[in-house]
Design a protein around this motif. Structure first.
Motif, PDB file in Angstrom:
ATOM      1  N   MET B   1       0.856  -1.009  -0.032  1.00 32.62           N
ATOM      2  CA  MET B   1      -0.006   0.238   0.060  1.00 32.62           C
ATOM      3  C   MET B   1       0.774   1.439   0.119  1.00 32.62           C
ATOM      4  N   LYS B   2       0.630   2.009  -0.740  1.00 32.85           N
ATOM      5  CA  LYS B   2       1.285   3.167  -1.055  1.00 32.85           C
ATOM      6  C   LYS B   2       1.288   4.455   0.076  1.00 32.85           C
ATOM      7  N   MET B   3       2.461   4.947   0.127  1.00 31.70           N
ATOM      8  CA  MET B   3       2.341   6.100   1.566  1.00 31.70           C
ATOM      9  C   MET B   3       1.300   7.056   0.912  1.00 31.70           C
ATOM     10  N   GLU B   4       1.456   7.469  -0.409  1.00 32.02           N
ATOM     11  CA  GLU B   4       0.494   8.564  -0.910  1.00 32.02           C
ATOM     12  C   GLU B   4      -0.826   8.376  -0.591  1.00 32.02           C
ATOM     13  N   LEU B   5      -1.486   7.006  -0.313  1.00 29.22           N
ATOM     14  CA  LEU B   5      -2.620   6.895  -0.128  1.00 29.22           C
ATOM     15  C   LEU B   5      -3.126   7.004   1.528  1.00 29.22           C
ATOM     16  N   ILE B   6      -2.168   6.625   2.155  1.00 27.77           N
ATOM     17  CA  ILE B   6      -2.155   6.782   3.506  1.00 27.77           C
ATOM     18  C   ILE B   6      -2.062   7.998   4.285  1.00 27.77           C
ATOM     19  N   GLN B   7      -1.052   8.826   3.684  1.00 28.83           N
ATOM     20  CA  GLN B   7      -0.847  10.236   4.304  1.00 28.83           C
ATOM     21  C   GLN B   7      -2.063  10.944   4.641  1.00 28.83           C
ATOM     22  N   PRO B   8      -2.864  11.082   3.608  1.00 27.60           N
ATOM     23  CA  PRO B   8      -4.188  12.017   3.616  1.00 27.60           C
ATOM     24  C   PRO B   8      -5.026  11.457   4.920  1.00 27.60           C
ATOM     25  N   PHE B   9      -5.042   9.996   4.985  1.00 27.30           N
ATOM     26  CA  PHE B   9      -5.832   9.791   6.282  1.00 27.30           C
ATOM     27  C   PHE B   9      -5.094   9.998   7.824  1.00 27.30           C
ATOM     28  N   ILE B  10      -3.985   9.805   7.779  1.00 29.68           N
ATOM     29  CA  ILE B  10      -3.219  10.425   8.943  1.00 29.68           C
ATOM     30  C   ILE B  10      -3.595  11.874   9.240  1.00 29.68           C
ATOM     31  N   ASN B  11      -3.241  12.748   8.102  1.00 27.45           N
ATOM     32  CA  ASN B  11      -3.657  14.111   8.224  1.00 27.45           C
ATOM     33  C   ASN B  11      -5.020  14.615   8.725  1.00 27.45           C
ATOM     34  N   ALA B  12      -5.793  13.725   7.924  1.00 20.30           N
ATOM     35  CA  ALA B  12      -7.430  13.827   8.289  1.00 20.30           C
ATOM     36  C   ALA B  12      -7.553  13.479   9.762  1.00 20.30           C
ATOM     37  N   ALA B  13      -7.158  12.506  10.131  1.00 20.55           N
ATOM     38  CA  ALA B  13      -7.241  12.089  11.520  1.00 20.55           C
ATOM     39  C   ALA B  13      -6.440  13.209  12.733  1.00 20.55           C
ATOM     40  N   ASP B  14      -5.375  13.580  12.291  1.00 19.44           N
ATOM     41  CA  ASP B  14      -4.679  14.390  13.037  1.00 19.44           C
ATOM     42  C   ASP B  14      -5.656  15.697  13.214  1.00 19.44           C
ATOM     43  N   ALA B  15      -6.050  16.282  12.074  1.00 16.15           N
ATOM     44  CA  ALA B  15      -7.020  17.546  12.015  1.00 16.15           C
ATOM     45  C   ALA B  15      -8.384  17.241  12.782  1.00 16.15           C
ATOM     46  N   VAL B  16      -8.900  16.251  12.472  1.00 15.87           N
ATOM     47  CA  VAL B  16     -10.375  15.969  13.171  1.00 15.87           C
ATOM     48  C   VAL B  16     -10.389  15.470  14.645  1.00 15.87           C
ATOM     49  N   LEU B  17      -9.274  14.871  14.948  1.00 14.44           N
ATOM     50  CA  LEU B  17      -9.268  14.523  16.325  1.00 14.44           C
ATOM     51  C   LEU B  17      -8.624  15.627  17.050  1.00 14.44           C
ATOM     52  N   SER B  18      -7.808  16.378  16.615  1.00 14.25           N
ATOM     53  CA  SER B  18      -6.829  17.644  17.485  1.00 14.25           C
ATOM     54  C   SER B  18      -8.075  18.597  17.722  1.00 14.25           C
ATOM     55  N   GLN B  19      -9.016  19.044  16.551  1.00 21.73           N
ATOM     56  CA  GLN B  19      -9.876  19.823  16.691  1.00 21.73           C
ATOM     57  C   GLN B  19     -11.102  19.549  17.524  1.00 21.73           C
ATOM     58  N   GLY B  20     -11.572  18.303  17.600  1.00 14.22           N
ATOM     59  CA  GLY B  20     -12.705  17.837  18.230  1.00 14.22           C
ATOM     60  C   GLY B  20     -12.272  17.850  19.575  1.00 14.22           C
ATOM     61  N   LEU B  21     -10.972  17.178  19.996  1.00 11.84           N
ATOM     62  CA  LEU B  21     -10.323  17.105  21.291  1.00 11.84           C
ATOM     63  C   LEU B  21      -9.803  18.167  22.075  1.00 11.84           C
ATOM     64  N   LYS B  22      -9.561  18.956  21.010  1.00  9.47           N
ATOM     65  CA  LYS B  22      -8.926  20.390  21.559  1.00  9.47           C
ATOM     66  C   LYS B  22      -7.639  19.981  22.284  1.00  9.47           C
ATOM     67  N   SER B  23      -6.933  19.200  21.843  1.00  7.79           N
ATOM     68  CA  SER B  23      -5.602  18.797  22.305  1.00  7.79           C
ATOM     69  C   SER B  23      -4.682  17.752  21.286  1.00  7.79           C
ATOM     70  N   PRO B  24      -3.592  18.222  21.231  1.00  2.00           N
ATOM     71  CA  PRO B  24      -2.848  17.485  20.185  1.00  2.00           C
ATOM     72  C   PRO B  24      -3.002  15.888  20.295  1.00  2.00           C
ATOM     73  N   MET B  25      -2.608  15.046  19.202  1.00  2.00           N
ATOM     74  CA  MET B  25      -2.671  13.582  19.391  1.00  2.00           C
ATOM     75  C   MET B  25      -1.312  13.270  18.769  1.00  2.00           C
ATOM     76  N   VAL B  26      -0.927  12.077  19.128  1.00  2.00           N
ATOM     77  CA  VAL B  26       0.383  11.527  18.649  1.00  2.00           C
ATOM     78  C   VAL B  26       0.097  10.201  17.945  1.00  2.00           C
ATOM     79  N   VAL B  27       0.910   9.987  16.892  1.00  2.00           N
ATOM     80  CA  VAL B  27       0.760   8.640  15.931  1.00  2.00           C
ATOM     81  C   VAL B  27       1.637   7.850  16.873  1.00  2.00           C
ATOM     82  N   GLY B  28       1.035   6.897  17.253  1.00  2.00           N
ATOM     83  CA  GLY B  28       1.727   5.701  18.124  1.00  2.00           C
ATOM     84  C   GLY B  28       2.289   4.523  17.072  1.00  2.00           C
ATOM     85  N   ASN B  29       2.025   3.382  17.830  1.00  2.00           N
ATOM     86  CA  ASN B  29       2.355   2.207  16.788  1.00  2.00           C
ATOM     87  C   ASN B  29       1.571   2.352  15.343  1.00  2.00           C
ATOM     88  N   LEU B  30       2.481   1.693  14.605  1.00  2.00           N
ATOM     89  CA  LEU B  30       2.107   1.536  13.060  1.00  2.00           C
ATOM     90  C   LEU B  30       2.589   0.055  12.681  1.00  2.00           C
TER      91      LEU B  30
END
Lengths: 146, 161
Positions: B1-30
């Motif tokens: 699976m190409k990273m170009e497909l994955i990166q938008p999902f990581i960015n979107a999760a970061d944006a949605v979770l950080s905004q919704g939770l009003k705190s930063p999140m960390v990408v842990g295990n992968l």
């Protein structure tokens, strides 16, 4: 939750009436809470496009907040049908699927505006003011009931 | 699976979770996973069809889902089953919708299907072509797992020929 200067209907000073269309109950309730901070009233809810059309005819809301990805009938098609039947209908698309193609399609088929999920209340508030135009009036607490 | 497909999902999760939770999140295990998917808590699956096809699963412990739902709603919400399921589906919808918007603007066209609850304990086994990437997002409300199995549709068609 932040409170905003209430937006009322210019013609009678009554709360703006909203129809909220989203297949997620959670999303509908959240939008409902946001609308209440604008001084608005949830006049109806629908979980798909077909029900939205029926509900629109029944309650004739001032504004429809319409999701895109829904079962049975998607939001853009439902918006188009509502506007065909009611050219003055104000439909605002509220969706996470906010890519250029979708936004253009929605606007071409009758939607007045597009708000990206997750919804920022301050963004939706500005969009509502814009879409209502002269049919909406800001009523400060001191001026309420005047 | 190409990273170009994955990166938008990581960015979107970061944006949605950080905004919704009003705190930063960390990408842990992968991790890459070929075994059948094993549900960890309350899970929602979203299917994609078109130039890119496959599915994305969001999976949260019920307590985490209730906390996330409360943050997103801006008010304390009870930990009821319906609410937890609804919150996970809506979270999946928002993250995937935002990621899809990015991919669409890059020229990929596809359809996002409404989220569905993933109720069975196991999911389908990944194939070589749809090897799943499992990401863990560490948030103040607990861990949010995202399991992504996507492939280019033309490759899928060629493999099946």
């Amino acid at each position: 939750m932040e409170q905003f200067v209430p937006i009322k209907r210019s013609k009678d000073g009554q709360p703006v009436r909203y129809l909220i269309v989203d297949d997620s109950v959670f999303a509908r309730k959240n939008l409902g809470r946001i609308i209440e901070t604008f001084g608005g009233q949830v006049a109806g809810e629908a979980g798909d496009g077909l029900t939205a059309i029926t509900e629109y005819e029944r309650i004739k809301p001032d504004i429809v907040l319409m999701d895109i990805t829904m079962p049975q009938m998607e939001g853009i098609e439902a918006a188009e049908k509502i506007v065909q039947q009611n050219p003055d209908a104000r439909v605002v698309m509220v969706s996470s699927v906010g890519y250029q193609e979708n936004i253009v399609a929605a606007l071409q088929r009758g939607a007045r505006h597009f708000v990206q999920k997750p919804v920022k209340p301050e963004v939706l508030y500005e969009v509502i003011k814009y879409v209502l135009g002269e049919d909406g009036a800001l009523v400060s607490a001191a001026g309420a009931g005047a | 699976m190409k990273m170009e497909l994955i990166q938008p999902f990581i960015n979107a999760a970061d944006a949605v979770l950080s905004q919704g939770l009003k705190s930063p999140m960390v990408v842990g295990n992968l991790a890459m996973e070929r075994e059948a998917y094993r549900r960890k808590g309350v899970a929602a699956v979203v299917q994609l069809t078109g130039d890119i096809e496959g599915r994305v699963i969001f999976d949260l412990a019920p307590k985490t889902a209730a906390e996330v739902a409360s943050h997103f709603a801006g008010t304390e919400l009870p930990e009821t089953d319906d609410l937890v399921r609804e919150a996970v589906c809506e979270l999946a919808n928002q993250v995937i919708g935002n990621a899809v918007a990015t991919l669409n603007d890059q020229g990929f066209h596809f359809r996002v299907h409404p989220p569905e609850l993933h109720t069975s304990d196991d999911g389908p086994t990944s194939t070589e072509d749809t090897e799943a990437l499992v990401l863990c997002f560490e948030t103040a409300s607990g861990n949010v797992f995202m399991n992504i199995a996507l492939r280019y549709a033309h490759k899928a068609a060629a493999a099946g020929a």
